[in-house]
Design an enzyme around this catalytic site. Structure first.
Site, short mmCIF file in Angstrom:
data_model
loop_
_atom_site.label_atom_id
_atom_site.label_comp_id
_atom_site.label_asym_id
_atom_site.label_seq_id
_atom_site.Cartn_x
_atom_site.Cartn_y
_atom_site.Cartn_z
N SER A 133 0.88 -1.19 0.00
CA SER A 133 0.00 0.00 0.00
C SER A 133 0.90 1.22 0.00
O SER A 133 2.08 1.14 0.39
CB SER A 133 -0.86 0.00 1.27
OG SER A 133 -1.52 1.24 1.43
N TYR A 146 -1.97 0.18 10.87
CA TYR A 146 -1.99 -0.31 9.48
C TYR A 146 -0.71 0.10 8.74
O TYR A 146 -0.11 -0.73 8.06
CB TYR A 146 -3.22 0.25 8.77
CG TYR A 146 -3.37 -0.20 7.33
CD1 TYR A 146 -3.52 -1.55 7.01
CD2 TYR A 146 -3.37 0.72 6.29
CE1 TYR A 146 -3.67 -1.96 5.68
CE2 TYR A 146 -3.53 0.32 4.97
CZ TYR A 146 -3.67 -1.02 4.67
OH TYR A 146 -3.82 -1.43 3.37
P1 NAP Z 1 -11.48 -6.31 0.92
O1 NAP Z 1 -12.47 -6.19 -0.18
O2 NAP Z 1 -11.94 -6.17 2.33
O3 NAP Z 1 -10.70 -7.68 0.72
C1 NAP Z 1 -9.91 -8.27 1.72
C2 NAP Z 1 -9.74 -9.74 1.39
O4 NAP Z 1 -8.82 -10.31 2.32
C3 NAP Z 1 -11.04 -10.50 1.50
O5 NAP Z 1 -11.15 -11.37 0.40
C4 NAP Z 1 -10.91 -11.27 2.78
O6 NAP Z 1 -11.58 -12.52 2.67
C5 NAP Z 1 -9.39 -11.49 2.82
N1 NAP Z 1 -8.89 -11.77 4.16
C6 NAP Z 1 -8.90 -10.95 5.23
N2 NAP Z 1 -8.37 -11.58 6.29
C7 NAP Z 1 -8.03 -12.82 5.86
C8 NAP Z 1 -7.47 -13.96 6.49
N3 NAP Z 1 -7.16 -13.96 7.79
N4 NAP Z 1 -7.25 -15.07 5.75
C9 NAP Z 1 -7.57 -15.10 4.44
N5 NAP Z 1 -8.12 -14.07 3.79
C10 NAP Z 1 -8.35 -12.94 4.50
O7 NAP Z 1 -10.33 -5.19 0.74
P2 NAP Z 1 -9.26 -4.92 -0.44
O8 NAP Z 1 -9.17 -3.47 -0.57
O9 NAP Z 1 -9.55 -5.74 -1.63
O10 NAP Z 1 -7.93 -5.44 0.28
C11 NAP Z 1 -7.02 -6.34 -0.33
C12 NAP Z 1 -5.59 -5.93 0.00
O11 NAP Z 1 -5.31 -4.65 -0.58
C13 NAP Z 1 -5.29 -5.78 1.49
O12 NAP Z 1 -4.01 -6.32 1.77
C14 NAP Z 1 -5.28 -4.27 1.70
O13 NAP Z 1 -4.49 -3.90 2.80
C15 NAP Z 1 -4.69 -3.82 0.37
N6 NAP Z 1 -4.92 -2.43 0.00
C16 NAP Z 1 -6.20 -1.93 -0.11
C17 NAP Z 1 -6.36 -0.59 -0.47
C18 NAP Z 1 -7.73 0.03 -0.59
O14 NAP Z 1 -7.83 1.29 -0.61
N7 NAP Z 1 -8.80 -0.72 -0.71
C19 NAP Z 1 -5.24 0.22 -0.72
C20 NAP Z 1 -3.98 -0.33 -0.61
C21 NAP Z 1 -3.83 -1.66 -0.26
P3 NAP Z 1 -12.36 -13.29 3.84
O15 NAP Z 1 -12.94 -12.26 4.74
O16 NAP Z 1 -13.39 -14.10 3.08
O17 NAP Z 1 -11.34 -14.15 4.49
#
Ligand code: NAP
Length: 248
Positions: A133, A146
């Protein structure tokens, strides 16, 4: 010898992980999807002729069982599972929230990498793609739990490149800015109104924008390592500096 390339995407039941699984499948990979919400995972896997397997990256036994179900050769591991929980000052930090963020974003990523290293190496062109990120090199008020976790992801990505020098292994970190997913809903414990404010009157990235970057990095020739891709919406200049249109 496998004919199709195998890709693993953690946290592929929603958001960036789901979009990445779909994009890798469209690019010709056989995709293994892992997350805790198996119903969602199964529906996505059925759409893309992938395989859904239960995975909780915070649980060593779950990671090992997931790895044991994979083929002997794996080409791409996308360490995407993770996210933020809460938004509070360091002086009042919540131990459970910080532990949960380090468990998924940092230790989970390390567990997956340890469990799949042998299979990645066996493919002759293994590639670990960590979803970091902009929080991995920037900070903002209330975000320390975070940002500290994502700074750790950056340290791990850089260390892996040193430790795997000379091996047929690539390491890429993709660092998105604001992406509209369930990220904020999770961060604010299901408070949809508060989550919506994060994306109000601005144009964030879509999960597909990030998935494009993952596929591009993965499909470079085996001798080309894309170290890092920072990808933000044009409406964002820094983690905490977002342009919002007034009167919309
Ligand atoms: P999201 O829609 O909430 O997706 C998060 C995913 O991670 C879900 O599929 C969830 O699935 C899974 N997850 C969470 N805890 C887990 C665990 N203990 N074991 C296995 N799977 C797990 O959010 P997202 O934005 O797509 O996030 C994905 C990644 O991108 C993260 O690493 C986040 O930090 C990063 N990111 C996001 C942003 C943003 O602005 N959205 C920006 C930079 C980086 P389950 O709940 O089904 O397990």
């Amino acid at each position: 010898m496998t004919t199709t390339k195998i890709a693993i995407v953690t946290g592929s039941s929603s958001g960036i992980g789901e979009a990445t699984a779909r994009a890798l499948a469209a690019a010709g990979y056989t995709v293994y999807l892992g997350a805790r919400r198996l119903d969602r995972l199964r529906a996505i896997a059925a759409d893309i002729q992938g395989r859904a397997l239960p995975l909780d990256v915070t649980d060593k036994a779950s990671v090992e069982a997931f790895a044991a179900a994979l083929p002997k050769h794996v080409h791409v591991l996308v360490n995407n599972a993770g996210g933020a929980i809460g938004l509070g000052p360091v002086a009042e930090f919540d131990e459970d929230q910080w532990l949960a963020m380090f468990q998924s974003n940092v230790l989970g990523l390390a567990r997956m990498t340890r469990a799949l290293h042998g299979r990645l190496q066996a493919s002759g062109d293994g590639h670990v793609i960590n979803i970091g990120s902009v929080a991995g090199f920037e900070t903002y008020v209330g975000g320390a739990g975070y940002t500290a976790a994502k700074h750790a992801v950056r340290a791990i990505s850089d260390t892996l490149r040193l430790e795997w020098l000379g091996q047929p292994m690539r390491v890429t970190e993709i660092d998105p800015g604001l992406v509209e997913t369930d990220f904020s809903l999770v961060r604010f414990d299901g408070d949809a109104a508060r989550a919506a404010k994060v994306y109000a009157n601005t144009r964030p990235l879509s999960a597909g924008d990030v998935a494009d970057a993952v596929v591009w990095a993965a499909t470079r020739p085996a001798h080309v390592n894309i170290d890092q891709i920072v990808i933000r919406p044009t409406d964002q200049a820094r983690a905490d500096k977002v342009f919002r249109r007034t009167g919309v």
